[in-house]
Design a protein around this motif. Structure first.
Motif, PDB file in Angstrom:
ATOM      1  N   ARG A   1       0.798  -1.273   0.109  1.00 61.01           N
ATOM      2  CA  ARG A   1       0.054  -0.090  -0.073  1.00 61.01           C
ATOM      3  C   ARG A   1       0.646   1.334  -0.057  1.00 61.01           C
ATOM      4  O   ARG A   1       0.690   2.182  -0.594  1.00 61.01           O
ATOM      5  CB  ARG A   1      -0.979   0.034   1.223  1.00 61.01           C
ATOM      6  CG  ARG A   1      -2.163   0.798   0.990  1.00 61.01           C
ATOM      7  CD  ARG A   1      -3.124   0.862   2.188  1.00 61.01           C
ATOM      8  NE  ARG A   1      -3.563  -0.611   2.423  1.00 61.01           N
ATOM      9  CZ  ARG A   1      -4.807  -0.736   1.739  1.00 61.01           C
ATOM     10  NH1 ARG A   1      -5.465   0.021   1.174  1.00 61.01           N
ATOM     11  NH2 ARG A   1      -5.156  -2.064   2.249  1.00 61.01           N
TER      12      ARG A   1
ATOM     13  N   ASP B   1      -2.309  -5.488   6.523  1.00 64.60           N
ATOM     14  CA  ASP B   1      -2.860  -4.710   5.423  1.00 64.60           C
ATOM     15  C   ASP B   1      -2.543  -5.284   4.017  1.00 64.60           C
ATOM     16  O   ASP B   1      -2.973  -5.161   3.415  1.00 64.60           O
ATOM     17  CB  ASP B   1      -2.040  -3.360   6.018  1.00 64.60           C
ATOM     18  CG  ASP B   1      -2.301  -2.278   4.924  1.00 64.60           C
ATOM     19  OD1 ASP B   1      -3.815  -2.371   4.496  1.00 64.60           O
ATOM     20  OD2 ASP B   1      -1.760  -1.444   4.518  1.00 64.60           O
TER      21      ASP B   1
ATOM     22  N   ASP C   1     -11.013  -3.628   2.972  1.00 65.00           N
ATOM     23  CA  ASP C   1     -10.478  -2.763   3.764  1.00 65.00           C
ATOM     24  C   ASP C   1     -11.100  -2.406   5.071  1.00 65.00           C
ATOM     25  O   ASP C   1     -10.797  -1.560   5.951  1.00 65.00           O
ATOM     26  CB  ASP C   1     -10.478  -1.507   2.865  1.00 65.00           C
ATOM     27  CG  ASP C   1      -9.224  -1.191   1.861  1.00 65.00           C
ATOM     28  OD1 ASP C   1      -8.288  -2.150   2.076  1.00 65.00           O
ATOM     29  OD2 ASP C   1      -9.348  -0.355   1.134  1.00 65.00           O
TER      30      ASP C   1
END
Length: 463
Positions: A7, A215, A243
């Motif tokens: 990310r 994540d 998410d």
């Protein structure tokens, strides 16, 4: 730079603070330092990585990324087909026939713009929790090169722990994502059966992310979980807000079972027991109700599973010509040859034990909302071993915490919960109800936050 999450990479690509080519160059140099000692990769192509990174860079500069993972380097397990590449299954006995098409996982990653720059090594026929193979170089554990990374997603776990990019994919039929993730300090996520389409599919066979953070595991799921008709066991498409794990999980009122006893197989190492208990205590401090629960596995289940798989494996191996049979790893040959003495009734009875596991798992979840357990019963084992026991008569004794959740089709994730006195990672397994995949990641995120980040990943050997 090589400790960046996927990310974080994507944000830097988007803001033009870092280009895919710059990152790829650093990665190529990093792999050159690590790989001679590690043995994690198969079909590694640095030139293709740099070429595809340049194409991705041009798309980002034009503001037209190809997909949500554009330019991020990814590895996939050797058993996951990529078009034009052979699938040796880790064995020198396998014919090297190019795959006619990308498997669902490879296809989805490419569509999302990810750069599959290598495949990762596996043991013979993917049938060991080890990096030992007659086709690939021996894969080792980056935390201690004398130790095994586990398997069968051996190269994937070694690559992720060594920082070969942030995203890796393994497959899991009895613990092959979670076990090596535990031994290498990673997040290894086995979702509900069918959540990620696979080809070929089989009883309990799943695929899942192997990453350094929850994540990054969550980031991969919208891509990996896209539908593919080739998997007749796949779940209907579902709009899951992956998410959403960011929002955490309300622990107050949550009843979590703490399963420490294995029921059969190898005894639990004292350091693992202490680390898993401490993780459970942290959740209790955050409001969860922690209750001891019994094991689901029995010796009859484990023995029956071994009977079935030895019979199935021998049914395949016996078809090999003598010259190819001689190339099979002796441990695998010795283990599978026991199948010669297993008749059809006994093999069917063994298969029936998978349903006994499923019933036991369902009964346990009548009283709890989630289960915590060790992922593995042992901290580490030698790199040259085919498994923790080094004994073909006890080759399944280490999978008692992981395999029942494949048979029950429930999501399970392994996350690091500490280190042993000699610096080896310890895995905590989190299991949630069938189809509650997002809750598994949410609970893993809570545990990750309570533990704190891992800040000292293994470094390449000195030149």
């Amino acid at each position: 730079m090589l400790d960046l999450t996927a990310r974080e990479l994507l944000k830097l690509f988007r803001t033009r603070s870092l280009s895919p080519v710059e990152y790829a160059r650093h990665l190529v140099a990093h792999i050159a330092r690590w790989e001679p000692a590690l043995g994690a990769l198969y079909l590694y192509d640095p030139d293709r990585l740099l070429s595809e990174a340049a194409q991705s860079e041009a798309r980002w500069m034009a503001g037209t990324p190809a997909g949500m993972l554009d330019g991020v380097p990814v590895t996939v397990k050797e058993l996951i087909a990529t078009r034009g590449d052979p699938i040796p299954q880790g064995s020198a006995a396998s014919p090297l026939v190019p795959a006619p098409a990308d498997a669902p996982i490879a296809a989805r990653l490419k569509e999302a713009g990810a750069i599959i720059f290598a495949k990762t090594t596996v043991p013979d026929f993917g049938m060991l929790s080890s990096g030992l193979s007659t086709f690939h170089r021996l894969a080792r554990n980056p935390w201690n090169l004398a130790c095994n990374p586990g398997g069968s997603s051996a190269g994937a776990s070694a690559a992720a722990a060594a920082g070969y990019g942030p995203l890796h994919v393994g497959t899991d039929i009895g613990g092959s994502v979670r076990l090596p993730a535990a031994w290498c300090g990673l997040v290894g996520f086995k979702p509900s059966l069918g959540r990620i389409p696979v080809d070929p599919y089989y009883i309990g066979r799943c695929a899942g992310p192997m990453t350094r953070t929850v994540d990054d595991a969550a980031l991969m799921m919208p891509v990996l979980a896209l539908p593919d008709a080739r998997d007749a066991t796949s779940l209907p498409p579902e709009a899951i807000d992956w998410d959403g794990y960011y929002r955490g999980m309300r622990l107050r009122g949550l009843r979590i079972g703490l399963q420490l006893e294995p029921g059969c197989g190898l005894p639990l190492d004292a350091e693992i027991r202490a680390a898993v208990t401490a993780a459970a205590e942290r959740l209790a401090e955050l409001g969860a109700e922690i209750v001891p629960v019994p094991p689901v596995m029995t010796q009859d289940m484990l023995s029956g599973l071994d009977d079935y798989w030895t019979a199935r494996s021998w049914a395949e191996l016996r078809k090999l010509p003598e010259d190819r049979m001689d190339k099979v790893l002796p441990f695998i040959r010795d283990w599978a040859s026991r199948g010669k003495n297993i008749d059809g009734v006994r093999a069917v009875d063994g298969l029936g034990q998978t349903f006994a596991m499923r019933r036991a798992c369902a009964a346990l979840f009548e009283s709890v909302d989630a289960v915590l357990s060790p992922t593995t019963p042992v901290v580490s084992f030698p790199a040259e071993f085919p498994g923790p026991t080094n004994d073909p008569d006890r080759s399944f004794d280490h999978i008692v915490y992981t395999v029942p959740w494949n048979m029950s089709e429930q999501p399970a994730v392994s996350i690091n919960c500490g280190f042993s006195s000699d610096g080896m990672p310890i895995g905590l397994q989190i299991v949630t109800p069938r189809f509650a995949d997002l809750d598994a990641l949410r609970l893993a995120s809570v545990c990750e936050t309570a533990r704190g980040p891992i800040t000292s990943w293994p470094a390449p050997p000195a030149a």
